[in-house]
Scaffold this motif. Structure first.
Motif, mmCIF file in Angstrom:
data_model
loop_
_atom_site.group_PDB
_atom_site.id
_atom_site.type_symbol
_atom_site.label_atom_id
_atom_site.label_comp_id
_atom_site.label_asym_id
_atom_site.label_seq_id
_atom_site.Cartn_x
_atom_site.Cartn_y
_atom_site.Cartn_z
ATOM 1 N N ALA A 156 0.843 -1.187 0.000
ATOM 2 C CA ALA A 156 0.000 0.000 0.000
ATOM 3 C C ALA A 156 0.881 1.240 0.000
ATOM 4 C CB ALA A 156 -0.916 0.012 1.220
ATOM 5 N N CYS A 157 0.521 2.220 -0.827
ATOM 6 C CA CYS A 157 1.299 3.460 -0.924
ATOM 7 C C CYS A 157 0.383 4.648 -0.692
ATOM 8 C CB CYS A 157 1.958 3.570 -2.293
ATOM 9 S SG CYS A 157 2.996 5.031 -2.486
ATOM 10 N N GLY A 158 0.749 5.515 0.228
ATOM 11 C CA GLY A 158 -0.061 6.696 0.537
ATOM 12 C C GLY A 158 -0.008 7.764 -0.522
ATOM 13 N N ASP A 159 0.950 7.685 -1.436
ATOM 14 C CA ASP A 159 1.004 8.602 -2.579
ATOM 15 C C ASP A 159 0.174 8.022 -3.725
ATOM 16 O OD1 ASP A 159 2.810 10.086 -1.112
ATOM 17 O OD2 ASP A 159 4.513 9.726 -2.438
ATOM 18 N N VAL A 160 -0.577 8.888 -4.383
ATOM 19 C CA VAL A 160 -1.360 8.486 -5.554
ATOM 20 C C VAL A 160 -1.168 9.557 -6.620
ATOM 21 C CG1 VAL A 160 -3.671 8.007 -6.449
ATOM 22 C CG2 VAL A 160 -3.058 7.276 -4.140
ATOM 23 N N TRP A 161 -0.992 9.133 -7.867
ATOM 24 C CA TRP A 161 -0.852 10.081 -8.972
ATOM 25 C C TRP A 161 -1.820 9.723 -10.084
ATOM 26 C CZ3 TRP A 161 0.682 8.007 -13.678
ATOM 27 C CH2 TRP A 161 1.259 6.727 -13.619
ATOM 28 N N HIS A 162 -2.041 10.667 -10.967
ATOM 29 C CA HIS A 162 -2.940 10.436 -12.088
ATOM 30 C C HIS A 162 -2.574 11.395 -13.214
ATOM 31 C CE1 HIS A 162 -6.820 8.846 -13.692
ATOM 32 N NE2 HIS A 162 -6.761 9.961 -14.414
ATOM 33 N N LEU A 163 -2.628 10.907 -14.444
ATOM 34 C CA LEU A 163 -2.402 11.737 -15.629
ATOM 35 C C LEU A 163 -3.583 11.584 -16.582
ATOM 36 C CD1 LEU A 163 1.325 11.219 -16.719
ATOM 37 C CD2 LEU A 163 0.233 13.395 -16.185
ATOM 38 N N ALA A 164 -4.003 12.715 -17.168
ATOM 39 C CA ALA A 164 -5.068 12.688 -18.160
ATOM 40 C C ALA A 164 -4.618 13.459 -19.394
ATOM 41 C CB ALA A 164 -6.351 13.294 -17.588
ATOM 42 N N TYR A 165 -4.856 12.864 -20.566
ATOM 43 C CA TYR A 165 -4.536 13.495 -21.848
ATOM 44 C C TYR A 165 -5.832 13.602 -22.655
ATOM 45 C CZ TYR A 165 0.417 12.700 -20.899
ATOM 46 O OH TYR A 165 1.672 12.708 -20.340
ATOM 47 N N GLU A 166 -6.096 14.799 -23.171
ATOM 48 C CA GLU A 166 -7.345 15.015 -23.910
ATOM 49 C C GLU A 166 -7.173 16.156 -24.900
ATOM 50 O OE1 GLU A 166 -11.293 17.062 -22.439
ATOM 51 O OE2 GLU A 166 -11.286 14.955 -21.793
ATOM 52 N N ASP A 167 -7.318 15.852 -26.181
ATOM 53 C CA ASP A 167 -7.279 16.878 -27.241
ATOM 54 C C ASP A 167 -6.027 17.751 -27.144
ATOM 55 O OD1 ASP A 167 -9.750 15.974 -28.172
ATOM 56 O OD2 ASP A 167 -10.839 17.317 -26.812
ATOM 57 N N ASN A 169 -4.321 18.441 -24.527
ATOM 58 C CA ASN A 169 -4.152 19.021 -23.194
ATOM 59 C C ASN A 169 -3.749 17.936 -22.190
ATOM 60 O OD1 ASN A 169 -5.043 21.538 -24.219
ATOM 61 N ND2 ASN A 169 -7.170 20.887 -23.969
ATOM 62 N N ILE A 170 -3.136 18.372 -21.091
ATOM 63 C CA ILE A 170 -2.609 17.434 -20.095
ATOM 64 C C ILE A 170 -3.015 17.914 -18.706
ATOM 65 C CG2 ILE A 170 -0.556 16.269 -19.185
ATOM 66 C CD1 ILE A 170 0.935 17.248 -21.716
ATOM 67 N N SER A 171 -3.499 16.998 -17.879
ATOM 68 C CA SER A 171 -3.764 17.303 -16.471
ATOM 69 C C SER A 171 -3.048 16.267 -15.611
ATOM 70 C CB SER A 171 -5.264 17.289 -16.177
ATOM 71 O OG SER A 171 -5.529 17.752 -14.868
ATOM 72 N N ALA A 172 -2.339 16.742 -14.585
ATOM 73 C CA ALA A 172 -1.517 15.864 -13.745
ATOM 74 C C ALA A 172 -1.846 16.097 -12.274
ATOM 75 C CB ALA A 172 -0.033 16.128 -13.989
ATOM 76 N N LEU A 173 -1.905 15.016 -11.509
ATOM 77 C CA LEU A 173 -2.283 15.062 -10.089
ATOM 78 C C LEU A 173 -1.311 14.261 -9.242
ATOM 79 C CD1 LEU A 173 -4.596 15.373 -7.750
ATOM 80 C CD2 LEU A 173 -5.268 13.069 -8.528
ATOM 81 N N GLN A 226 -3.109 21.821 -14.970
ATOM 82 C CA GLN A 226 -3.844 21.679 -16.226
ATOM 83 C C GLN A 226 -3.114 22.470 -17.296
ATOM 84 O OE1 GLN A 226 -7.496 23.292 -14.715
ATOM 85 N NE2 GLN A 226 -8.385 21.290 -14.274
ATOM 86 N N PHE A 227 -2.585 21.759 -18.279
ATOM 87 C CA PHE A 227 -1.870 22.383 -19.389
ATOM 88 C C PHE A 227 -2.810 22.516 -20.570
ATOM 89 C CE2 PHE A 227 0.671 21.401 -23.336
ATOM 90 C CZ PHE A 227 1.244 22.669 -23.466
ATOM 91 N N ALA A 229 -2.800 23.372 -24.332
ATOM 92 C CA ALA A 229 -1.843 23.498 -25.433
ATOM 93 C C ALA A 229 -2.189 24.658 -26.353
ATOM 94 C CB ALA A 229 -1.787 22.191 -26.217
ATOM 95 N N LEU A 230 -3.484 24.900 -26.596
ATOM 96 C CA LEU A 230 -3.881 25.966 -27.506
ATOM 97 C C LEU A 230 -3.526 27.338 -26.947
ATOM 98 C CD1 LEU A 230 -5.297 26.589 -30.200
ATOM 99 C CD2 LEU A 230 -7.455 26.733 -28.919
ATOM 100 N N ARG A 231 -3.769 27.540 -25.658
ATOM 101 C CA ARG A 231 -3.469 28.842 -25.027
ATOM 102 C C ARG A 231 -2.031 28.927 -24.533
ATOM 103 N NH1 ARG A 231 -8.482 28.213 -21.962
ATOM 104 N NH2 ARG A 231 -7.209 28.142 -20.069
ATOM 105 N N ASP A 232 -1.323 27.774 -24.521
ATOM 106 C CA ASP A 232 0.056 27.718 -24.033
ATOM 107 C C ASP A 232 0.139 28.219 -22.596
ATOM 108 O OD1 ASP A 232 2.774 27.314 -23.892
ATOM 109 O OD2 ASP A 232 3.321 29.046 -25.128
ATOM 110 N N THR A 233 -0.736 27.679 -21.739
ATOM 111 C CA THR A 233 -0.770 28.073 -20.331
ATOM 112 C C THR A 233 -0.803 26.836 -19.449
ATOM 113 O OG1 THR A 233 -3.200 28.159 -20.314
ATOM 114 C CG2 THR A 233 -2.005 30.222 -20.804
ATOM 115 N N LEU A 234 -0.359 27.018 -18.211
ATOM 116 C CA LEU A 234 -0.454 25.984 -17.185
ATOM 117 C C LEU A 234 -1.154 26.582 -15.978
ATOM 118 C CD1 LEU A 234 0.661 23.006 -16.462
ATOM 119 C CD2 LEU A 234 2.221 24.259 -14.964
ATOM 120 N N THR A 235 -2.174 25.892 -15.488
ATOM 121 C CA THR A 235 -2.861 26.291 -14.260
ATOM 122 C C THR A 235 -2.476 25.307 -13.168
ATOM 123 O OG1 THR A 235 -4.724 27.228 -15.480
ATOM 124 C CG2 THR A 235 -5.107 26.659 -13.181
#
Length: 336
Positions: A156-167, A169-173, A226-227, A229-235
């Motif tokens: 068991a690991c208390g760290d959890v990560w997640h990546l999402a790719y869509e159109d 764009n990239i979201s990382a947790l 949240q990246f 790509a069209l606006r070239d920004t990272l939130t």
């Protein structure tokens, strides 16, 4: 495309008997994930050479294995990690080179077997990366890397990560559940499951949704990006002590989190926006990694594959007293 959290599988390589175990483990992993006999054989060959290289040049080290979700199936990632003093990369890339009386097919041959091959070596050691995909998989490599390890190899690991790719764009947790072990893992997965439903949602509401669904657990530190790509920004939105940096070839910017514990108590997490980030690296990490690292101390590392960067940082800056996660993402228009 969603890429869900998983631990790095670590195989010690300290004597010749462990080369065969590494080969069999990697080959069986490939076969379980859709590789045919020929492609699984390529995995076995690369695993053998990477493990052998550790013994030749460092006398001991580790093989790190990971299954890579792909748009239509899976790939296999292997990293050879050592702390050797010195490594003649050019010689090792030459076919026929051997320092140990072996066949010496050379890392150059391995680079031709693998869809992705990369190396970083200096006087602190070497990290060699090979990613292999089935022959029918023509999709481009997804340029991310993660090194995740639980304290004392707890399942068991208390760290959890997640990546999402869509159109494009990239979201990382990353979530670091309080403490470690099963209860910390339960807190992390409660938040990650909520995040995975709407990873590109408005950040304040997304954090509040995770907070709501983590109530009743230990809670944890949470950060996501949240990246666009069209606006070239990272939130970036963060609560607690998840570290994050935006890195280019010549500078590094730390990303600021708010105090609090998601699932327990925190003030509304105002997100921060960063412009002109295309081509940058995003590095996120839990507090199992020391924060005093600087990629400028590793000439050329910023240009290596994200999986190599994650492994170098874990090797050299793991605290050794907590779960640890290092997630490295190339910010560029993505496929998936």
């Amino acid at each position: 495309m969603n890429i869900r959290s998983s631990l790095t599988q670590v195989l010690p390589i300290e004597d010749s008997s462990q080369i065969g175990y590494a080969r069999r483990t990697a080959q069986q992993l490939a076969e379980r994930h859709g590789f045919d006999e020929r492609d699984a054989g390529r995995v076995a060959l690369v695993a053998t050479e990477l493990a052998s290289n550790i013994l030749k040049h460092a006398s001991h080290g580790e093989m790190h294995l990971r299954v890579l979700p792909r748009p239509d199936g899976f790939g296999i990632e292997m990293l050879a990690v050592d702390r050797a003093q010195g490594f003649d990369l050019e010689a090792c890339l030459a076919d026929g080179f051997s320092t140990g009386g072996t066949q010496g097919i050379g890392l150059g041959s391995i680079s031709r077997q693998a869809e992705v091959f990369d190396v970083y070596a200096d006087n602190r050691g070497a990290v060699l990366l090979a990613r292999l995909y089935p022959r029918a998989d023509r999709a481009p490599d997804i340029r991310f890397g993660v090194s995740q390890h639980s304290l004392h190899n707890d399942p068991a690991c208390g760290d959890v990560w997640h990546l999402a790719y869509e159109d494009g764009n990239i979201s990382a947790l990353i979530i670091d559940g309080l403490g470690h072990g099963e209860e910390a893992e339960r807190a992390g997965f409660a938040g990650a499951e909520t995040f995975a439903l709407t990873p590109f949602a408005e950040p304040v509401m997304l954090m509040e949704d995770m907070h709501r669904d983590m109530i009743g657990s230990r809670g944890g530190a949470v950060a996501f990006t949240q990246f666009n790509a069209l606006r070239d920004t990272l939130t970036f939105a963060g609560v607690g002590n998840i570290g994050a940096s935006l890195i280019s070839a010549d500078k590094s910017r730390g990303l600021a989190s708010h105090p609090g514990i998601v699932g327990v108590q925190y003030r509304k997490a105002r997100p921060f926006d960063y412009a002109h980030v295309n081509g940058h690296l995003l590095i996120m990490y839990s507090d199992g990694l020391q924060s005093r690292w600087n990629l400028q101390d590793y000439p050329g590392l910023v240009h290596r594959h994200p999986a190599v960067i994650a492994s170098v940082l874990h090797r050299d800056f793991c605290r050794g007293r907590d779960d640890v996660t290092v997630l490295v993402v190339a910010l560029e228009a993505a496929h998936g």
